[in-house]
Write a protein that holds these residues in place. Sequence first.
Motif, short mmCIF file in Angstrom:
data_model
loop_
_atom_site.label_atom_id
_atom_site.label_comp_id
_atom_site.label_asym_id
_atom_site.label_seq_id
_atom_site.Cartn_x
_atom_site.Cartn_y
_atom_site.Cartn_z
N LEU B 144 22.19 40.99 56.28
CA LEU B 144 21.15 40.40 55.45
C LEU B 144 19.79 40.50 56.13
O LEU B 144 18.78 40.79 55.48
CB LEU B 144 21.49 38.94 55.13
CG LEU B 144 22.66 38.76 54.14
CD1 LEU B 144 23.11 37.32 54.12
CD2 LEU B 144 22.25 39.21 52.75
N GLN B 145 19.78 40.28 57.45
CA GLN B 145 18.51 40.38 58.16
C GLN B 145 17.97 41.80 58.09
O GLN B 145 16.79 42.03 57.87
CB GLN B 145 18.69 39.94 59.61
CG GLN B 145 18.74 38.42 59.71
CD GLN B 145 19.14 37.92 61.09
OE1 GLN B 145 19.69 38.67 61.88
NE2 GLN B 145 18.88 36.65 61.34
N TYR B 149 16.27 40.05 54.53
CA TYR B 149 16.37 38.61 54.38
C TYR B 149 16.03 37.94 55.70
O TYR B 149 16.81 37.19 56.24
CB TYR B 149 17.78 38.21 53.95
CG TYR B 149 17.93 38.19 52.46
CD1 TYR B 149 17.73 37.01 51.74
CD2 TYR B 149 18.23 39.34 51.78
CE1 TYR B 149 17.83 37.00 50.38
CE2 TYR B 149 18.34 39.34 50.41
CZ TYR B 149 18.13 38.18 49.71
OH TYR B 149 18.23 38.19 48.36
N ILE B 173 16.76 30.60 47.59
CA ILE B 173 16.46 32.02 47.74
C ILE B 173 14.97 32.26 47.54
O ILE B 173 14.36 31.71 46.63
CB ILE B 173 17.33 32.85 46.76
CG1 ILE B 173 18.77 32.86 47.28
CG2 ILE B 173 16.81 34.28 46.64
CD1 ILE B 173 19.79 33.41 46.33
N GLU B 174 14.40 33.06 48.41
CA GLU B 174 12.99 33.39 48.43
C GLU B 174 12.10 32.21 48.83
O GLU B 174 10.89 32.26 48.65
CB GLU B 174 12.52 34.01 47.10
CG GLU B 174 12.92 35.48 47.03
CD GLU B 174 12.97 36.03 45.62
OE1 GLU B 174 12.39 35.39 44.73
OE2 GLU B 174 13.61 37.06 45.41
N LEU B 230 24.23 34.39 49.42
CA LEU B 230 23.16 35.37 49.61
C LEU B 230 23.66 36.79 49.35
O LEU B 230 22.96 37.61 48.76
CB LEU B 230 22.59 35.27 51.04
CG LEU B 230 21.84 33.97 51.35
CD1 LEU B 230 21.45 33.91 52.81
CD2 LEU B 230 20.61 33.85 50.45
N THR B 234 22.43 39.52 46.59
CA THR B 234 21.99 40.89 46.89
C THR B 234 22.79 41.91 46.11
O THR B 234 22.29 42.97 45.75
CB THR B 234 22.17 41.22 48.39
OG1 THR B 234 22.44 40.02 49.09
CG2 THR B 234 20.97 41.87 48.96
#
Lengths: 197, 252
Positions: B144-145, B149, B173-174, B230, B234
């Motif tokens: 994710l990173q 993210y 999220i966000e 998450l 995605t």
Amino acid sequence: MSPSSLDELIEALRCLPGVGPKSAQRMAYHLLQRDQRGAARLGNALLHALEVLRHCARCNSFTEDEVCPRCANPRRDAALLCVVEMPADLAMIEQTQSYNGLYYVLMGRLSPLDGVGPRELRLDKLIARATEEGVREVILATNFTNEGEATAHTVASLLGARGVKVSRLSRGVPVGGELEHTDIGTIGQALIERRAV
Amino acid sequence: MAAAKQRIEQQPAWVLHTYPWRETSLIVEIFAREHGRVALVAKGARRPHSQLRGVLLAFQPLWMDWSGGGEVKTLVRAEWQGGQPLLIGRALICGYYLNELLVRLTAREDPHPRLFDAYAEAVRALGRGEAESPILRRFELALLQELGYEAGLANEGDSGEPVRPEGRYLYIIERGPVRLEALEEEGAALDPAALGEQPLLSGQTLLDMAAGDFSRAETLGQSKQLLRMLINHTLGGQPLQSRRVLKELQEL
């Protein structure tokens, strides 16, 4: 423009694995031009097979009867059940003449990335067969690929939880093999899975 | 525009997936350190005595050479690096999950060396028979990173203040981690139905995750829910096959 029946034949041949448009066209012309008898035979054999063949109620392999002759043979040892991926694998084990038990053919392997899971493989059918009275040992002879290994593990844990004795085909350096000429992956794994003598 | 024809040599890579191509060949989907996910055709790899058969296995570290400029390159050579036992049992199913994540979430020929290293470490740890959950959580986080993210776990989403270990948070999220009290002040509807699959997180969990420490049971449990949320986000709602297979297996 080619007639539609020709197009249809070419298109139909493409359902074979590894056959693209070019090969399909070549096959179609060959069958129609050079070997019409062969073509008729192929057509009839295909239709006939489709009509009469089904899955054996015991081993799941192809048969024309409810139970295939191998499963119905009283001289085979019904206490042993060998699980293989495909009928071709069964044929190989038969050639060894080292096994006199019965089989179960999965007709595939577990492959999560291709979306083949326990449901697609009908593992419930195998569980039912393996937990029948009289089965003493289930031998897992799926391939030594990751998919075959995943299948073996899955079946082993499902059957183990139901108290069935499960074994796995062993793996290592081939018979008559010299270490010098064996691939290193096999040697590496043979070291990990070495056994006491 | 097609890239110039190139030849890549001795590239560390892992096989993610293979599928048959033509009569005797394979298409191999690989994850290479400097090139990301690449599709290669391995000619003749399905012939009965092909040397490639025992080499092109998933979850084994390889050196690979390939050439070509199109979307699918040609495999020239694949060599086993050694030192990695075949994955077995549950570890193998977990390995499929990692591979599916990479296939689904990384773009072709998008290099991710850091993610490559995280993947290699995850597969090696699975091979060593370590507990699976922390391995999966660490990899999911790295993935994710890498996909952007980067949203700080150790800092609150709105204020940027450090996360308080004793605080209770929701990850939006966000926006990032937001304290429950702050949400209540906003008057957000906090009934469980409105929150959906939003997991409640302790500040300590967020701090542990930021530090890559999954030794606490609570961190492990809460991070699993958060990372799943998450990743599902995605994936855009497309379910993962390996997760479905695992679920079906548990139901049998």
